[in-house]
Scaffold this motif. Structure first.
Motif, PDB file in Angstrom:
ATOM      1  N   ILE A 121       0.854  -1.185   0.000  1.00 34.72           N
ATOM      2  CA  ILE A 121       0.000   0.000   0.000  1.00 34.72           C
ATOM      3  C   ILE A 121       0.892   1.238   0.000  1.00 34.72           C
ATOM      4  O   ILE A 121       1.811   1.342   0.817  1.00 34.72           O
ATOM      5  CB  ILE A 121      -0.917   0.035   1.235  1.00 34.72           C
ATOM      6  N   ALA A 122       0.623   2.161  -0.890  1.00 33.05           N
ATOM      7  CA  ALA A 122       1.372   3.415  -0.934  1.00 33.05           C
ATOM      8  C   ALA A 122       1.077   4.209   0.335  1.00 33.05           C
ATOM      9  O   ALA A 122      -0.079   4.368   0.723  1.00 33.05           O
ATOM     10  CB  ALA A 122       0.995   4.229  -2.157  1.00 33.05           C
ATOM     11  N   ALA A 123       2.105   4.696   0.984  1.00 33.26           N
ATOM     12  CA  ALA A 123       1.952   5.411   2.249  1.00 33.26           C
ATOM     13  C   ALA A 123       1.256   6.758   2.075  1.00 33.26           C
ATOM     14  O   ALA A 123       0.512   7.186   2.953  1.00 33.26           O
ATOM     15  CB  ALA A 123       3.312   5.609   2.899  1.00 33.26           C
ATOM     16  N   TYR A 124       1.496   7.411   0.978  1.00 38.06           N
ATOM     17  CA  TYR A 124       0.934   8.750   0.766  1.00 38.06           C
ATOM     18  C   TYR A 124      -0.007   8.736  -0.422  1.00 38.06           C
ATOM     19  O   TYR A 124       0.361   9.038  -1.534  1.00 38.06           O
ATOM     20  CB  TYR A 124       2.063   9.766   0.565  1.00 38.06           C
ATOM     21  N   ARG A 125      -1.257   8.347  -0.157  1.00 43.40           N
ATOM     22  CA  ARG A 125      -2.269   8.292  -1.208  1.00 43.40           C
ATOM     23  C   ARG A 125      -2.997   9.629  -1.264  1.00 43.40           C
ATOM     24  O   ARG A 125      -3.188  10.288  -0.265  1.00 43.40           O
ATOM     25  CB  ARG A 125      -3.253   7.175  -0.921  1.00 43.40           C
ATOM     26  N   THR A 126      -3.417   9.992  -2.453  1.00 42.37           N
ATOM     27  CA  THR A 126      -4.167  11.237  -2.616  1.00 42.37           C
ATOM     28  C   THR A 126      -5.632  10.975  -2.924  1.00 42.37           C
ATOM     29  O   THR A 126      -6.410  11.921  -3.013  1.00 42.37           O
ATOM     30  CB  THR A 126      -3.555  12.082  -3.751  1.00 42.37           C
ATOM     31  N   ASP A 127      -6.005   9.700  -3.062  1.00 43.07           N
ATOM     32  CA  ASP A 127      -7.381   9.382  -3.420  1.00 43.07           C
ATOM     33  C   ASP A 127      -8.267   9.087  -2.217  1.00 43.07           C
ATOM     34  O   ASP A 127      -9.445   8.813  -2.361  1.00 43.07           O
ATOM     35  CB  ASP A 127      -7.429   8.209  -4.397  1.00 43.07           C
ATOM     36  N   GLY A 128      -7.720   9.136  -1.003  1.00 41.94           N
ATOM     37  CA  GLY A 128      -8.503   8.919   0.204  1.00 41.94           C
ATOM     38  C   GLY A 128      -8.753   7.468   0.558  1.00 41.94           C
ATOM     39  O   GLY A 128      -9.358   7.181   1.583  1.00 41.94           O
ATOM     40  N   ARG A 129      -8.294   6.539  -0.260  1.00 47.89           N
ATOM     41  CA  ARG A 129      -8.489   5.124   0.033  1.00 47.89           C
ATOM     42  C   ARG A 129      -7.536   4.679   1.135  1.00 47.89           C
ATOM     43  O   ARG A 129      -6.438   5.194   1.263  1.00 47.89           O
ATOM     44  CB  ARG A 129      -8.253   4.279  -1.219  1.00 47.89           C
ATOM     45  N   TYR A 130      -7.985   3.727   1.933  1.00 47.13           N
ATOM     46  CA  TYR A 130      -7.193   3.119   3.004  1.00 47.13           C
ATOM     47  C   TYR A 130      -6.807   4.110   4.105  1.00 47.13           C
ATOM     48  O   TYR A 130      -5.861   3.890   4.850  1.00 47.13           O
ATOM     49  CB  TYR A 130      -5.931   2.435   2.464  1.00 47.13           C
ATOM     50  N   THR A 131      -7.532   5.200   4.243  1.00 47.49           N
ATOM     51  CA  THR A 131      -7.209   6.219   5.239  1.00 47.49           C
ATOM     52  C   THR A 131      -7.162   5.642   6.650  1.00 47.49           C
ATOM     53  O   THR A 131      -6.210   5.904   7.395  1.00 47.49           O
ATOM     54  CB  THR A 131      -8.224   7.373   5.180  1.00 47.49           C
ATOM     55  N   ASP A 132      -8.155   4.857   7.020  1.00 47.68           N
ATOM     56  CA  ASP A 132      -8.191   4.274   8.363  1.00 47.68           C
ATOM     57  C   ASP A 132      -7.019   3.336   8.593  1.00 47.68           C
ATOM     58  O   ASP A 132      -6.399   3.351   9.663  1.00 47.68           O
ATOM     59  CB  ASP A 132      -9.497   3.527   8.616  1.00 47.68           C
ATOM     60  N   LEU A 133      -6.697   2.523   7.604  1.00 47.15           N
ATOM     61  CA  LEU A 133      -5.573   1.593   7.737  1.00 47.15           C
ATOM     62  C   LEU A 133      -4.248   2.346   7.856  1.00 47.15           C
ATOM     63  O   LEU A 133      -3.421   2.023   8.700  1.00 47.15           O
ATOM     64  CB  LEU A 133      -5.528   0.635   6.545  1.00 47.15           C
ATOM     65  N   LEU A 134      -4.059   3.362   7.043  1.00 50.58           N
ATOM     66  CA  LEU A 134      -2.822   4.138   7.098  1.00 50.58           C
ATOM     67  C   LEU A 134      -2.695   4.891   8.421  1.00 50.58           C
ATOM     68  O   LEU A 134      -1.598   4.981   8.985  1.00 50.58           O
ATOM     69  CB  LEU A 134      -2.732   5.086   5.901  1.00 50.58           C
ATOM     70  N   ASP A 135      -3.799   5.403   8.957  1.00 52.39           N
ATOM     71  CA  ASP A 135      -3.776   6.050  10.277  1.00 52.39           C
ATOM     72  C   ASP A 135      -3.364   5.044  11.346  1.00 52.39           C
ATOM     73  O   ASP A 135      -2.572   5.358  12.231  1.00 52.39           O
ATOM     74  CB  ASP A 135      -5.145   6.644  10.626  1.00 52.39           C
ATOM     75  N   PHE A 136      -3.917   3.836  11.275  1.00 51.22           N
ATOM     76  CA  PHE A 136      -3.577   2.782  12.233  1.00 51.22           C
ATOM     77  C   PHE A 136      -2.087   2.434  12.162  1.00 51.22           C
ATOM     78  O   PHE A 136      -1.405   2.335  13.180  1.00 51.22           O
ATOM     79  CB  PHE A 136      -4.426   1.538  11.958  1.00 51.22           C
ATOM     80  N   ILE A 137      -1.552   2.281  10.961  1.00 46.99           N
ATOM     81  CA  ILE A 137      -0.143   1.949  10.783  1.00 46.99           C
ATOM     82  C   ILE A 137       0.731   3.055  11.350  1.00 46.99           C
ATOM     83  O   ILE A 137       1.730   2.782  12.025  1.00 46.99           O
ATOM     84  CB  ILE A 137       0.190   1.704   9.288  1.00 46.99           C
ATOM     85  N   ASN A 138       0.380   4.287  11.113  1.00 50.15           N
ATOM     86  CA  ASN A 138       1.189   5.415  11.595  1.00 50.15           C
ATOM     87  C   ASN A 138       1.194   5.519  13.125  1.00 50.15           C
ATOM     88  O   ASN A 138       2.115   6.085  13.693  1.00 50.15           O
ATOM     89  CB  ASN A 138       0.708   6.722  10.972  1.00 50.15           C
ATOM     90  N   LYS A 139       0.189   4.954  13.778  1.00 50.17           N
ATOM     91  CA  LYS A 139       0.121   4.985  15.236  1.00 50.17           C
ATOM     92  C   LYS A 139       0.920   3.856  15.877  1.00 50.17           C
ATOM     93  O   LYS A 139       1.151   3.894  17.071  1.00 50.17           O
ATOM     94  CB  LYS A 139      -1.327   4.916  15.700  1.00 50.17           C
ATOM     95  N   MET A 140       1.327   2.878  15.094  1.00 53.24           N
ATOM     96  CA  MET A 140       2.073   1.736  15.637  1.00 53.24           C
ATOM     97  C   MET A 140       3.499   2.088  15.971  1.00 53.24           C
ATOM     98  O   MET A 140       4.145   2.887  15.515  1.00 53.24           O
ATOM     99  CB  MET A 140       2.061   0.565  14.658  1.00 53.24           C
TER     100      MET A 140
END
Length: 51
Positions: free
Chosen positions: A32-51
């Protein structure tokens, strides 16, 4: 679940996440691309960044 972060050629630039899920002898890997501009996977990327 035991989460291990491994460096790889695809994500060495810090712009992709490679996620591997293993369960009962089966394995599934997704990139998954870390910096998406299309708004997809926002919740998953937020979760990963909190780990």
């Amino acid at each position: 679940m035991d989460v291990k972060i491994n460096e790889c050629a695809r994500c060495a630039d810090g712009l992709d996440y490679v996620i591997t899920i293993k369960s009962e002898g089966r394995e599934n890997t997704v990139t998954i691309a870390a910096y998406r501009t299309d708004g997809r996977y926002t919740d998953l990327l937020d979760f990963i960044n909190k780990m």
